[in-house]
Motif scaffolding. Structure first.
Motif, mmCIF file in Angstrom:
data_model
loop_
_atom_site.group_PDB
_atom_site.id
_atom_site.type_symbol
_atom_site.label_atom_id
_atom_site.label_comp_id
_atom_site.label_asym_id
_atom_site.label_seq_id
_atom_site.Cartn_x
_atom_site.Cartn_y
_atom_site.Cartn_z
ATOM 1 N N GLY A 160 -67.579 88.604 -21.693
ATOM 2 C CA GLY A 160 -68.313 88.322 -20.799
ATOM 3 C C GLY A 160 -69.662 89.736 -20.582
ATOM 4 N N LEU A 161 -70.310 90.522 -21.696
ATOM 5 C CA LEU A 161 -70.957 91.187 -20.396
ATOM 6 C C LEU A 161 -72.059 90.244 -20.481
ATOM 7 N N VAL A 162 -73.009 91.519 -19.514
ATOM 8 C CA VAL A 162 -74.325 90.956 -18.767
ATOM 9 C C VAL A 162 -75.146 91.847 -18.682
ATOM 10 N N PRO A 163 -76.144 90.660 -18.723
ATOM 11 C CA PRO A 163 -78.022 92.090 -19.715
ATOM 12 C C PRO A 163 -78.259 92.861 -17.666
ATOM 13 N N LEU A 164 -78.407 94.100 -18.114
ATOM 14 C CA LEU A 164 -78.439 94.458 -16.833
ATOM 15 C C LEU A 164 -80.366 94.572 -16.523
ATOM 16 N N PRO A 165 -80.069 94.239 -15.787
ATOM 17 C CA PRO A 165 -81.854 94.378 -14.634
ATOM 18 C C PRO A 165 -82.649 95.148 -14.923
ATOM 19 N N TRP A 166 -83.936 94.495 -15.342
ATOM 20 C CA TRP A 166 -85.058 95.645 -16.083
ATOM 21 C C TRP A 166 -85.566 96.709 -14.772
ATOM 22 N N SER A 167 -84.828 96.333 -14.119
ATOM 23 C CA SER A 167 -84.782 97.288 -12.411
ATOM 24 C C SER A 167 -84.333 98.752 -13.260
ATOM 25 N N TYR A 168 -83.282 98.673 -13.957
ATOM 26 C CA TYR A 168 -82.171 99.771 -14.237
ATOM 27 C C TYR A 168 -82.816 100.945 -15.245
ATOM 28 N N PHE A 169 -83.880 100.220 -15.989
ATOM 29 C CA PHE A 169 -84.559 101.013 -17.230
ATOM 30 C C PHE A 169 -84.525 102.367 -16.788
ATOM 31 N N PRO A 170 -85.449 102.452 -15.747
ATOM 32 C CA PRO A 170 -86.214 103.347 -15.556
ATOM 33 C C PRO A 170 -85.404 104.102 -14.797
ATOM 34 N N TRP A 171 -83.880 103.506 -14.227
ATOM 35 C CA TRP A 171 -83.179 104.898 -14.155
ATOM 36 C C TRP A 171 -82.550 106.145 -15.522
ATOM 37 N N LEU A 172 -82.281 105.052 -16.095
ATOM 38 C CA LEU A 172 -81.046 105.467 -17.170
ATOM 39 C C LEU A 172 -82.603 106.431 -18.068
ATOM 40 N N ILE A 173 -83.598 106.435 -17.604
ATOM 41 C CA ILE A 173 -84.442 106.941 -18.806
ATOM 42 C C ILE A 173 -84.746 108.324 -17.545
ATOM 43 N N LEU A 174 -84.745 107.955 -16.475
ATOM 44 C CA LEU A 174 -84.608 109.808 -15.397
ATOM 45 C C LEU A 174 -83.488 109.796 -15.797
ATOM 46 N N THR A 175 -82.550 109.306 -16.029
ATOM 47 C CA THR A 175 -81.120 110.142 -15.756
ATOM 48 C C THR A 175 -80.394 110.769 -16.966
ATOM 49 N N THR A 232 -83.204 112.063 -19.145
ATOM 50 C CA THR A 232 -83.801 113.224 -18.882
ATOM 51 C C THR A 232 -83.635 114.154 -18.367
ATOM 52 N N ALA A 233 -82.920 113.886 -16.878
ATOM 53 C CA ALA A 233 -82.592 115.471 -16.073
ATOM 54 C C ALA A 233 -80.599 115.322 -17.470
ATOM 55 N N TYR A 234 -80.486 115.140 -17.803
ATOM 56 C CA TYR A 234 -79.417 115.212 -18.865
ATOM 57 C C TYR A 234 -79.353 116.611 -19.623
ATOM 58 N N CYS A 235 -80.844 115.921 -19.853
ATOM 59 C CA CYS A 235 -81.573 117.061 -21.967
ATOM 60 C C CYS A 235 -82.115 117.705 -20.623
ATOM 61 N N VAL A 236 -83.053 117.595 -20.229
ATOM 62 C CA VAL A 236 -83.412 119.191 -19.069
ATOM 63 C C VAL A 236 -81.895 119.970 -18.950
ATOM 64 N N LEU A 237 -80.896 119.438 -17.614
ATOM 65 C CA LEU A 237 -79.828 120.664 -17.619
ATOM 66 C C LEU A 237 -79.295 120.871 -18.648
ATOM 67 N N THR A 238 -78.823 120.140 -20.082
ATOM 68 C CA THR A 238 -78.195 120.429 -21.171
ATOM 69 C C THR A 238 -78.986 121.846 -21.556
ATOM 70 N N GLN A 239 -80.590 121.073 -21.535
ATOM 71 C CA GLN A 239 -80.711 122.449 -22.115
ATOM 72 C C GLN A 239 -80.875 124.010 -21.260
ATOM 73 N N GLY A 240 -80.254 123.981 -20.780
ATOM 74 C CA GLY A 240 -80.846 125.054 -19.692
ATOM 75 C C GLY A 240 -79.526 125.879 -19.611
ATOM 76 N N VAL A 241 -78.116 124.463 -19.528
ATOM 77 C CA VAL A 241 -77.115 125.177 -19.808
ATOM 78 C C VAL A 241 -76.877 125.934 -21.334
ATOM 79 N N LYS A 242 -77.602 125.176 -22.060
ATOM 80 C CA LYS A 242 -77.515 125.749 -23.597
ATOM 81 C C LYS A 242 -78.132 127.267 -23.530
ATOM 82 N N VAL A 243 -79.505 127.212 -23.316
ATOM 83 C CA VAL A 243 -80.189 128.498 -23.340
ATOM 84 C C VAL A 243 -79.128 129.908 -22.349
ATOM 85 N N TRP A 244 -78.984 129.526 -21.431
ATOM 86 C CA TRP A 244 -77.677 130.142 -19.984
ATOM 87 C C TRP A 244 -76.710 131.238 -21.209
#
Length: 82
Positions: free
Chosen positions: A44-59, A61-73
């Protein structure tokens, strides 16, 4: 997982072992491809639309930057990493 496993900058100052890198890559590829194949569609899985993947990359990237910042703090505040 790669961000929080070390007190250093992952992939630049510290690299995981080859089995961990390979398993991470395989899980990512499997998660992206599985909805497109017959087994995923049978579940029952449905392929995601291709417009989803730029948002996935952005999300991710934001997670990695935020997590690295909290780790440094955290390291500056408490003098070390877990």
């Amino acid at each position: 997982m790669h961000i929080i496993r070390t007190g250093r900058i992952p992939f630049i100052q510290s690299r995981a072992s080859l089995p961990v890198l390979i398993s991470t890559g395989l899980v990512c590829v499997f998660g992206l491809v599985f909805p497109f194949i017959g087994w995923g569609q049978a579940l029952g899985l449905v392929p995601l639309p291709w417009s989803y993947f730029p948002w996935l990359i952005l999300t991710l990237t934001a997670y990695c930057v935020l997590t690295q910042g909290v780790k440094v703090w955290f390291i500056r505040r408490f003098g070390g990493w877990l």
